[in-house]
Design a protein around this motif. Structure first.
Motif, mmCIF file in Angstrom:
data_model
loop_
_atom_site.group_PDB
_atom_site.id
_atom_site.type_symbol
_atom_site.label_atom_id
_atom_site.label_comp_id
_atom_site.label_asym_id
_atom_site.label_seq_id
_atom_site.Cartn_x
_atom_site.Cartn_y
_atom_site.Cartn_z
ATOM 1 N N LEU A 1 65.780 30.224 37.594
ATOM 2 C CA LEU A 1 66.779 29.167 37.167
ATOM 3 C C LEU A 1 67.703 29.469 36.096
ATOM 4 O O LEU A 1 68.808 28.999 36.178
ATOM 5 N N SER A 2 67.506 30.710 35.248
ATOM 6 C CA SER A 2 68.366 30.981 34.482
ATOM 7 C C SER A 2 69.733 31.576 35.069
ATOM 8 O O SER A 2 70.711 31.368 34.597
ATOM 9 N N LEU A 3 69.384 32.357 36.347
ATOM 10 C CA LEU A 3 70.434 33.025 36.887
ATOM 11 C C LEU A 3 71.402 31.923 37.619
ATOM 12 O O LEU A 3 72.510 31.980 37.458
ATOM 13 N N LEU A 4 70.947 31.046 37.813
ATOM 14 C CA LEU A 4 71.753 29.791 38.395
ATOM 15 C C LEU A 4 72.454 29.179 37.657
ATOM 16 O O LEU A 4 73.556 28.581 38.010
ATOM 17 N N CYS A 5 71.691 28.765 36.395
ATOM 18 C CA CYS A 5 72.564 27.944 35.333
ATOM 19 C C CYS A 5 73.607 28.824 34.756
ATOM 20 O O CYS A 5 74.818 28.476 34.642
ATOM 21 N N GLY A 6 73.543 30.440 34.611
ATOM 22 C CA GLY A 6 74.488 31.030 34.231
ATOM 23 C C GLY A 6 75.597 31.146 35.197
ATOM 24 O O GLY A 6 76.891 31.275 34.912
ATOM 25 N N VAL B 1 74.605 32.950 29.245
ATOM 26 C CA VAL B 1 73.835 31.817 29.410
ATOM 27 C C VAL B 1 72.620 32.113 30.248
ATOM 28 O O VAL B 1 71.537 31.650 29.761
ATOM 29 N N SER B 2 72.779 33.320 30.945
ATOM 30 C CA SER B 2 71.305 33.418 31.860
ATOM 31 C C SER B 2 70.379 34.256 30.916
ATOM 32 O O SER B 2 69.263 33.714 30.973
ATOM 33 N N MET B 3 70.768 35.087 30.180
ATOM 34 C CA MET B 3 69.767 35.767 29.462
ATOM 35 C C MET B 3 69.257 34.736 28.288
ATOM 36 O O MET B 3 68.196 34.966 27.867
ATOM 37 N N ARG B 4 70.305 33.968 27.620
ATOM 38 C CA ARG B 4 69.680 32.966 26.497
ATOM 39 C C ARG B 4 68.511 32.077 27.014
ATOM 40 O O ARG B 4 67.493 31.734 26.465
ATOM 41 N N LEU B 5 68.961 31.476 28.345
ATOM 42 C CA LEU B 5 67.852 30.813 28.660
ATOM 43 C C LEU B 5 66.631 31.427 29.199
ATOM 44 O O LEU B 5 65.606 30.963 28.993
ATOM 45 N N TYR B 6 66.819 32.571 30.024
ATOM 46 C CA TYR B 6 65.614 33.246 30.049
ATOM 47 C C TYR B 6 64.831 33.773 28.850
ATOM 48 O O TYR B 6 63.580 33.769 28.863
ATOM 49 N N LYS B 7 65.545 34.286 27.914
ATOM 50 C CA LYS B 7 64.868 34.301 26.649
ATOM 51 C C LYS B 7 64.024 33.134 26.194
ATOM 52 O O LYS B 7 62.993 33.274 25.500
ATOM 53 N N LEU C 1 76.496 24.814 42.020
ATOM 54 C CA LEU C 1 75.915 25.466 40.976
ATOM 55 C C LEU C 1 76.968 24.874 39.629
ATOM 56 O O LEU C 1 76.214 24.661 38.610
ATOM 57 N N MET C 2 77.839 24.189 39.802
ATOM 58 C CA MET C 2 78.621 23.796 38.548
ATOM 59 C C MET C 2 78.132 22.381 38.286
ATOM 60 O O MET C 2 77.559 22.200 37.013
ATOM 61 N N PHE C 3 77.931 21.601 39.303
ATOM 62 C CA PHE C 3 77.478 20.110 38.943
ATOM 63 C C PHE C 3 75.894 20.470 38.457
ATOM 64 O O PHE C 3 75.420 19.573 37.615
ATOM 65 N N ALA C 4 74.976 21.219 39.115
ATOM 66 C CA ALA C 4 73.691 21.348 38.794
ATOM 67 C C ALA C 4 73.883 21.833 37.267
ATOM 68 O O ALA C 4 72.657 21.404 36.459
ATOM 69 N N PHE C 5 74.577 22.728 37.082
ATOM 70 C CA PHE C 5 74.387 23.283 35.407
ATOM 71 C C PHE C 5 74.817 22.401 34.370
ATOM 72 O O PHE C 5 74.354 22.127 33.284
ATOM 73 N N VAL C 6 75.839 21.486 34.751
ATOM 74 C CA VAL C 6 76.315 20.427 33.918
ATOM 75 C C VAL C 6 75.112 19.451 33.580
ATOM 76 O O VAL C 6 75.036 19.053 32.680
ATOM 77 N N GLY C 7 74.468 18.810 34.773
ATOM 78 C CA GLY C 7 73.485 18.068 34.757
ATOM 79 C C GLY C 7 72.085 18.539 34.004
ATOM 80 O O GLY C 7 71.520 17.871 33.086
ATOM 81 N N PHE C 8 71.659 19.537 34.140
ATOM 82 C CA PHE C 8 70.877 20.393 33.454
ATOM 83 C C PHE C 8 70.920 20.802 32.025
ATOM 84 O O PHE C 8 70.202 20.440 31.197
ATOM 85 N N ALA C 9 72.363 20.963 31.515
ATOM 86 C CA ALA C 9 72.610 21.290 30.139
ATOM 87 C C ALA C 9 72.511 19.859 29.415
ATOM 88 O O ALA C 9 72.066 19.835 28.265
ATOM 89 N N ALA C 10 73.025 18.923 30.099
ATOM 90 C CA ALA C 10 73.042 17.690 29.586
ATOM 91 C C ALA C 10 71.651 17.273 29.331
ATOM 92 O O ALA C 10 71.413 16.528 28.163
#
Length: 410
Positions: free
Chosen positions: A61-66, A112-118, A341-350
């Protein structure tokens, strides 16, 4: 614009009604009526101890969001540079400079990937996370491009990607993209993780069962379903997407970058509003605390609309020959993966931002509970022979004495 305003008002009403309603319940909670206790333990308030529990497969999930954040940042930078006339209209030079911008913005992916994973309590080091983040999407894009080039290599009258261009791409990846991704992951390792206002409970709360009929009603036969409500982001970008697709197929340059940048802002805002509404009514209200992957997949619905539109265009233009169809479908799949990937990240972050600010009303309760636990531990060390009930009574007397002294001081 009207739809965006309406969706924003709905999000504002959700925020104001639930936050102010819970604060009013906390004020009235001194009476300890059964109605107040029941209202504070239903809906989104009941899962406060499980909503920030780390998801399954946190690294994926972190890699996809990053990668989604990386692609979104690259697209915005390219459009801004095109608006200020720093980008040429020739397709070859435009593509080469876009690849350079993608490589230079690789730090966004690693950060983004590392901070979410952390934040998900991951135990991998930053070199592993940064390397995987900088490898997987270029490998997927290269595989799809090779699938598109195979018919050209088999055709003697056509030509594919020259070997020197492939070497240049590998050089850009090794010299720019991978080091920038590792640099972003290194900065994220030194940055504190995302702070969640509520700690997860030791025991996982059971999710209320949902019937198949209700599930179909939520997903299909409901105007607030993801399939219907997430049509609005695609509808807001349809005109620009139509001209972009047809300019690509007809071989004409696409120069509407200023209008497209405004459309991107509207699309992102519409995606944020719709995802927050769906997340609150479909997941939080139903006490579903396993929202991480569900929100991520739900936010990617506009990408599916773009892919279906590409299939419609393919039926309309009647591509001649199997090689042309393979090339068109390879580019369509690559475009779908990018939009996904872009739409999913925007919705997830929101939705993550919404949850953090929504559950901040329980942050004071967590602080009071931690202070009570610390005081109970101190009393247990001082009086090891007492029972738990006696310890609770001692804690209550100590807290009441502290409150009396504070009132006397005031």
């Amino acid at each position: 614009t009207i739809v965006l305003v309406v969706l924003t008002l709905v999000v504002g009403c959700i925020w104001r009604r639930n936050i102010s309603g819970y604060q009013q319940l906390r004020v009235d909670d001194e009476e300890e009526t059964p109605q107040n206790v029941q209202q504070t333990n239903i809906g989104w308030k009941a899962i406060r101890g499980d909503v920030f529990r780390p998801p399954s497969q946190p690294l994926l999930l972190s890699l996809l969001c990053g990668t989604g954040a990386h692609l979104l940042c690259c697209m915005v930078v390219v459009f801004i540079l095109s608006c200020i006339r720093l980008y040429p209209s020739q397709r070859g030079i435009f593509l080469l400079r876009s690849i350079l911008v993608y490589a230079l913005t690789g730090c966004v992916n690693g950060f983004v990937s590392m901070r979410l994973y952390k934040s998900f309590n991951g135990r991998r080091n930053f070199t592993f996370v940064g390397t995987i983040a900088g490898i997987w999407f270029p490998v997927v894009a290269l595989a799809l491009y090779v699938c598109a080039m195979i018919p050209r290599y088999l055709d003697e009258n056509s030509y594919g990607l020259p070997v020197m261009d492939f070497v240049v791409l590998c050089f850009i990846w090794l010299l720019f993209l991978l080091p920038m991704t590792l640099a972003g992951a290194f900065v994220a390792r030194r940055t504190p993780p995302v702070r969640f206002p509520v700690k997860p409970n030791e025991e996982t709360r059971a999710i209320p069962p949902i019937t198949t009929r209700r599930c179909l009603g939520i997903l299909v036969c409901n105007p607030m379903s993801p399939i219907s409500l997430l049509l609005w982001p695609f509808a807001s970008m349809f005109v620009e997407y139509y001209f972009a697709v047809h300019s690509f197929l007809d071989g004409y340059p696409f120069n509407w970058f200023g209008v497209s940048l405004l459309v991107i802002v509207v699309v992102l805002a519409t995606t944020v509003a719709t995802c927050i509404i769906l997340h609150f009514f479909i997941l939080l209200k139903c006490e579903d605390h396993k929202w991480w992957w569900k929100v991520y997949v739900m936010a990617s619905v506009p990408a599916w609309y773009t892919f279906f539109y590409d299939l419609v265009v393919e039926n309309q233009i009647h591509l001649s020959g199997t090689p042309t169809l393979i090339i068109y479908m390879s580019y369509s799949v690559l475009q779908f993966v990018s939009f996904f990937l872009m739409f999913a990240f925007v919705g997830f972050a929101a939705c993550l931002w919404f949850n953090i600010h929504l559950y901040k009303v329980f942050e004071n309760d967590e602080g009071q509970l931690d202070s009570v636990i610390e005081l109970a531990q101190e009393l247990a060390q001082e009086t090891p022979g007492e029972t738990p009930q006696e310890l609770v009574q001692n804690v209550e007397t100590e807290t009441s004495k502290e409150e009396e002294t504070k009132q006397e001081i005031v």
